[in-house]
Write a protein that holds these residues in place. Structure first.
Motif, PDB file in Angstrom:
ATOM      1  N   GLU A 112     -51.318 -36.350  56.974  1.00  0.00           N
ATOM      2  CA  GLU A 112     -50.910 -34.974  56.736  1.00  0.00           C
ATOM      3  C   GLU A 112     -49.425 -34.837  56.446  1.00  0.00           C
ATOM      4  O   GLU A 112     -48.912 -33.719  56.321  1.00  0.00           O
ATOM      5  N   ALA A 113     -48.725 -35.968  56.321  1.00  0.00           N
ATOM      6  CA  ALA A 113     -47.333 -35.924  55.867  1.00  0.00           C
ATOM      7  C   ALA A 113     -47.312 -35.444  54.416  1.00  0.00           C
ATOM      8  O   ALA A 113     -48.107 -35.896  53.590  1.00  0.00           O
ATOM      9  N   ARG A 114     -46.413 -34.526  54.081  1.00  0.00           N
ATOM     10  CA  ARG A 114     -46.394 -33.932  52.743  1.00  0.00           C
ATOM     11  C   ARG A 114     -45.093 -34.244  52.029  1.00  0.00           C
ATOM     12  O   ARG A 114     -44.025 -34.291  52.646  1.00  0.00           O
ATOM     13  N   PRO A 152     -50.603 -63.356  52.522  1.00  0.00           N
ATOM     14  CA  PRO A 152     -51.574 -62.674  53.375  1.00  0.00           C
ATOM     15  C   PRO A 152     -50.949 -61.442  54.040  1.00  0.00           C
ATOM     16  O   PRO A 152     -49.751 -61.426  54.332  1.00  0.00           O
ATOM     17  N   VAL A 153     -51.763 -60.434  54.252  1.00  0.00           N
ATOM     18  CA  VAL A 153     -51.282 -59.225  54.918  1.00  0.00           C
ATOM     19  C   VAL A 153     -51.099 -59.512  56.399  1.00  0.00           C
ATOM     20  O   VAL A 153     -51.954 -60.120  57.039  1.00  0.00           O
ATOM     21  N   SER A 154     -49.980 -59.064  56.953  1.00  0.00           N
ATOM     22  CA  SER A 154     -49.737 -59.236  58.383  1.00  0.00           C
ATOM     23  C   SER A 154     -49.584 -57.866  59.034  1.00  0.00           C
ATOM     24  O   SER A 154     -49.161 -56.907  58.385  1.00  0.00           O
ATOM     25  N   PRO A 155     -49.939 -57.752  60.306  1.00  0.00           N
ATOM     26  CA  PRO A 155     -49.789 -56.461  60.988  1.00  0.00           C
ATOM     27  C   PRO A 155     -48.355 -55.942  60.963  1.00  0.00           C
ATOM     28  O   PRO A 155     -48.129 -54.748  60.739  1.00  0.00           O
ATOM     29  N   SER A 156     -47.381 -56.817  61.171  1.00  0.00           N
ATOM     30  CA  SER A 156     -45.989 -56.368  61.204  1.00  0.00           C
ATOM     31  C   SER A 156     -45.547 -55.852  59.842  1.00  0.00           C
ATOM     32  O   SER A 156     -44.858 -54.828  59.740  1.00  0.00           O
ATOM     33  N   ASP A 157     -45.964 -56.539  58.766  1.00  0.00           N
ATOM     34  CA  ASP A 157     -45.616 -56.080  57.422  1.00  0.00           C
ATOM     35  C   ASP A 157     -46.277 -54.746  57.119  1.00  0.00           C
ATOM     36  O   ASP A 157     -45.657 -53.845  56.537  1.00  0.00           O
ATOM     37  N   LEU A 158     -47.540 -54.612  57.522  1.00  0.00           N
ATOM     38  CA  LEU A 158     -48.262 -53.377  57.258  1.00  0.00           C
ATOM     39  C   LEU A 158     -47.606 -52.191  57.958  1.00  0.00           C
ATOM     40  O   LEU A 158     -47.380 -51.130  57.345  1.00  0.00           O
ATOM     41  N   ILE A 159     -47.284 -52.340  59.231  1.00  0.00           N
ATOM     42  CA  ILE A 159     -46.668 -51.236  59.978  1.00  0.00           C
ATOM     43  C   ILE A 159     -45.274 -50.927  59.445  1.00  0.00           C
ATOM     44  O   ILE A 159     -44.888 -49.753  59.318  1.00  0.00           O
ATOM     45  N   SER A 160     -44.510 -51.955  59.096  1.00  0.00           N
ATOM     46  CA  SER A 160     -43.170 -51.732  58.526  1.00  0.00           C
ATOM     47  C   SER A 160     -43.264 -50.977  57.204  1.00  0.00           C
ATOM     48  O   SER A 160     -42.482 -50.046  56.942  1.00  0.00           O
ATOM     49  N   PHE A 161     -44.223 -51.376  56.357  1.00  0.00           N
ATOM     50  CA  PHE A 161     -44.396 -50.682  55.085  1.00  0.00           C
ATOM     51  C   PHE A 161     -44.741 -49.213  55.311  1.00  0.00           C
ATOM     52  O   PHE A 161     -44.173 -48.320  54.669  1.00  0.00           O
ATOM     53  N   LEU A 162     -45.691 -48.941  56.229  1.00  0.00           N
ATOM     54  CA  LEU A 162     -46.084 -47.563  56.482  1.00  0.00           C
ATOM     55  C   LEU A 162     -44.913 -46.729  56.990  1.00  0.00           C
ATOM     56  O   LEU A 162     -44.708 -45.585  56.555  1.00  0.00           O
ATOM     57  N   GLN A 163     -44.150 -47.287  57.903  1.00  0.00           N
ATOM     58  CA  GLN A 163     -43.009 -46.562  58.461  1.00  0.00           C
ATOM     59  C   GLN A 163     -42.032 -46.156  57.359  1.00  0.00           C
ATOM     60  O   GLN A 163     -41.572 -45.010  57.313  1.00  0.00           O
ATOM     61  N   GLU A 164     -41.738 -47.088  56.474  1.00  0.00           N
ATOM     62  CA  GLU A 164     -40.787 -46.801  55.400  1.00  0.00           C
ATOM     63  C   GLU A 164     -41.398 -45.898  54.334  1.00  0.00           C
ATOM     64  O   GLU A 164     -40.744 -44.972  53.833  1.00  0.00           O
ATOM     65  N   ASP A 165     -42.666 -46.131  53.984  1.00  0.00           N
ATOM     66  CA  ASP A 165     -43.273 -45.392  52.885  1.00  0.00           C
ATOM     67  C   ASP A 165     -43.554 -43.939  53.261  1.00  0.00           C
ATOM     68  O   ASP A 165     -43.340 -43.032  52.449  1.00  0.00           O
ATOM     69  N   VAL A 166     -44.034 -43.705  54.484  1.00  0.00           N
ATOM     70  CA  VAL A 166     -44.281 -42.323  54.912  1.00  0.00           C
ATOM     71  C   VAL A 166     -42.967 -41.555  54.988  1.00  0.00           C
ATOM     72  O   VAL A 166     -42.902 -40.380  54.605  1.00  0.00           O
ATOM     73  N   THR A 167     -41.910 -42.215  55.443  1.00  0.00           N
ATOM     74  CA  THR A 167     -40.598 -41.560  55.517  1.00  0.00           C
ATOM     75  C   THR A 167     -40.085 -41.211  54.123  1.00  0.00           C
ATOM     76  O   THR A 167     -39.488 -40.143  53.919  1.00  0.00           O
ATOM     77  N   ARG A 168     -40.306 -42.109  53.159  1.00  0.00           N
ATOM     78  CA  ARG A 168     -39.904 -41.802  51.783  1.00  0.00           C
ATOM     79  C   ARG A 168     -40.723 -40.653  51.213  1.00  0.00           C
ATOM     80  O   ARG A 168     -40.213 -39.816  50.467  1.00  0.00           O
ATOM     81  N   THR A 228     -39.394 -34.743  56.105  1.00  0.00           N
ATOM     82  CA  THR A 228     -39.552 -34.213  57.457  1.00  0.00           C
ATOM     83  C   THR A 228     -41.009 -34.349  57.856  1.00  0.00           C
ATOM     84  O   THR A 228     -41.912 -34.161  57.037  1.00  0.00           O
ATOM     85  N   LEU A 229     -41.247 -34.689  59.120  1.00  0.00           N
ATOM     86  CA  LEU A 229     -42.599 -34.875  59.636  1.00  0.00           C
ATOM     87  C   LEU A 229     -42.878 -33.821  60.695  1.00  0.00           C
ATOM     88  O   LEU A 229     -42.083 -33.630  61.615  1.00  0.00           O
ATOM     89  N   GLY A 230     -44.014 -33.154  60.554  1.00  0.00           N
ATOM     90  CA  GLY A 230     -44.334 -32.075  61.476  1.00  0.00           C
ATOM     91  C   GLY A 230     -45.231 -32.480  62.624  1.00  0.00           C
ATOM     92  O   GLY A 230     -45.557 -31.656  63.460  1.00  0.00           O
ATOM     93  N   ASP A 231     -45.625 -33.759  62.682  1.00  0.00           N
ATOM     94  CA  ASP A 231     -46.542 -34.196  63.729  1.00  0.00           C
ATOM     95  C   ASP A 231     -46.221 -35.639  64.088  1.00  0.00           C
ATOM     96  O   ASP A 231     -45.528 -36.343  63.340  1.00  0.00           O
ATOM     97  N   ASP A 232     -46.738 -36.072  65.245  1.00  0.00           N
ATOM     98  CA  ASP A 232     -46.540 -37.454  65.664  1.00  0.00           C
ATOM     99  C   ASP A 232     -47.226 -38.402  64.690  1.00  0.00           C
ATOM    100  O   ASP A 232     -48.336 -38.139  64.211  1.00  0.00           O
ATOM    101  N   VAL A 233     -46.557 -39.505  64.396  1.00  0.00           N
ATOM    102  CA  VAL A 233     -47.098 -40.513  63.493  1.00  0.00           C
ATOM    103  C   VAL A 233     -47.422 -41.761  64.312  1.00  0.00           C
ATOM    104  O   VAL A 233     -46.544 -42.359  64.943  1.00  0.00           O
ATOM    105  N   ILE A 234     -48.707 -42.127  64.319  1.00  0.00           N
ATOM    106  CA  ILE A 234     -49.169 -43.301  65.061  1.00  0.00           C
ATOM    107  C   ILE A 234     -49.945 -44.192  64.106  1.00  0.00           C
ATOM    108  O   ILE A 234     -50.794 -43.722  63.347  1.00  0.00           O
TER     109      ILE A 234
END
Length: 223
Positions: free
Chosen positions: A165-167, A190-206, A210-216
């Motif tokens: 729901e990040a917009r 190969p995909v790794s958990p650390s790479d996946l979470i790092s990518f999501l953190q950076e990509d959602v922020t880009r 602003t984020l209106g809810d907790d991101v897990i």
């Protein structure tokens, strides 16, 4: 909100998101986590674990903690306090991994659909979608579990709706599966958990400044 417990029935986990705010939401998180940690050890099936959490949430709803009295603020009525408690519920997915981690049982209680991320592909885990924890009195039939086969290297991704729901500046929601497919389409590694979470953190922020809810986001991988 997340927790994990090793039991005689396999490694069990819960990933969830409490709907509500303030001290009541905090209490709900505590109730869900503590009840899960106990029930995961005692009950042989995930629906039984979920039932135990439903009972605990119902007890909280029927016996809300007293509101503190302030001399500078008007007191809330009992109906107001009950209304706040009634609005609280928890979307959650419960997982049970076999000892060899080749199969995971999935019980979806109103949560976001799980994803399996592999090199060059991302797919949605088909699972029966049911009402959130804390709303068992509205169920017309017991929710069922879904078995999901995991191949070596597969990553099982659980996440909150704060991700999807990040917009962006145009109001467009973050397209999680598509972004992962695009990111890993030409991956040579190969995909790794650390790479996946790092990518999501950076990509959602880009995507959303602003984020209106907790991101897990939590990644489970069979090694």
């Amino acid at each position: 909100m997340s927790a994990r417990r090793r039991s005689a029935f396999g490694v069990r986990a819960i990933v969830g998101d409490v709907k509500g705010k303030g001290i009541n939401a905090t209490q709900t998180v505590a109730t869900v986590i503590s009840t899960f940690q106990e029930a995961a050890l005692l009950h042989p099936t995930l629906p039984q674990v979920a039932d135990r959490i439903d009972v605990a949430l119902q007890l909280d709803r029927d016996n809300p903690p007293p509101e503190p009295v302030s001399h500078t603020q008007p007191e809330h009525s009992a109906d107001d306090a009950k209304g706040l408690v009634d609005e609280l519920f928890t979307t959650a997915v419960l997982l049970e991994f076999t000892s060899d981690a080749r199969t995971v049982q999935v019980l979806d209680r109103g949560h976001q659909p799980l994803l399996i991320v592999r090199r060059h592909t991302t797919s949605v885990v088909p699972a029966e979608h049911s009402l959130p924890l804390g709303m068992a009195d509205l169920l017309t039939e017991p929710p069922g579990t879904t078995a999901c086969r995991l191949e070596p290297g597969d990553i099982l991704l659980a996440y909150s709706d704060g991700v999807t729901e990040a917009r962006d500046s145009t109001g467009t929601f973050y397209p999680l599966p598509e972004r992962l497919r695009h990111h890993y389409a030409t991956s040579a590694q190969p995909v790794s958990p650390s790479d996946l979470i790092s990518f999501l953190q950076e990509d959602v922020t880009r995507w959303a400044h602003t984020l209106g809810d907790d991101v897990i986001a939590i990644a489970f991988q069979r090694i």
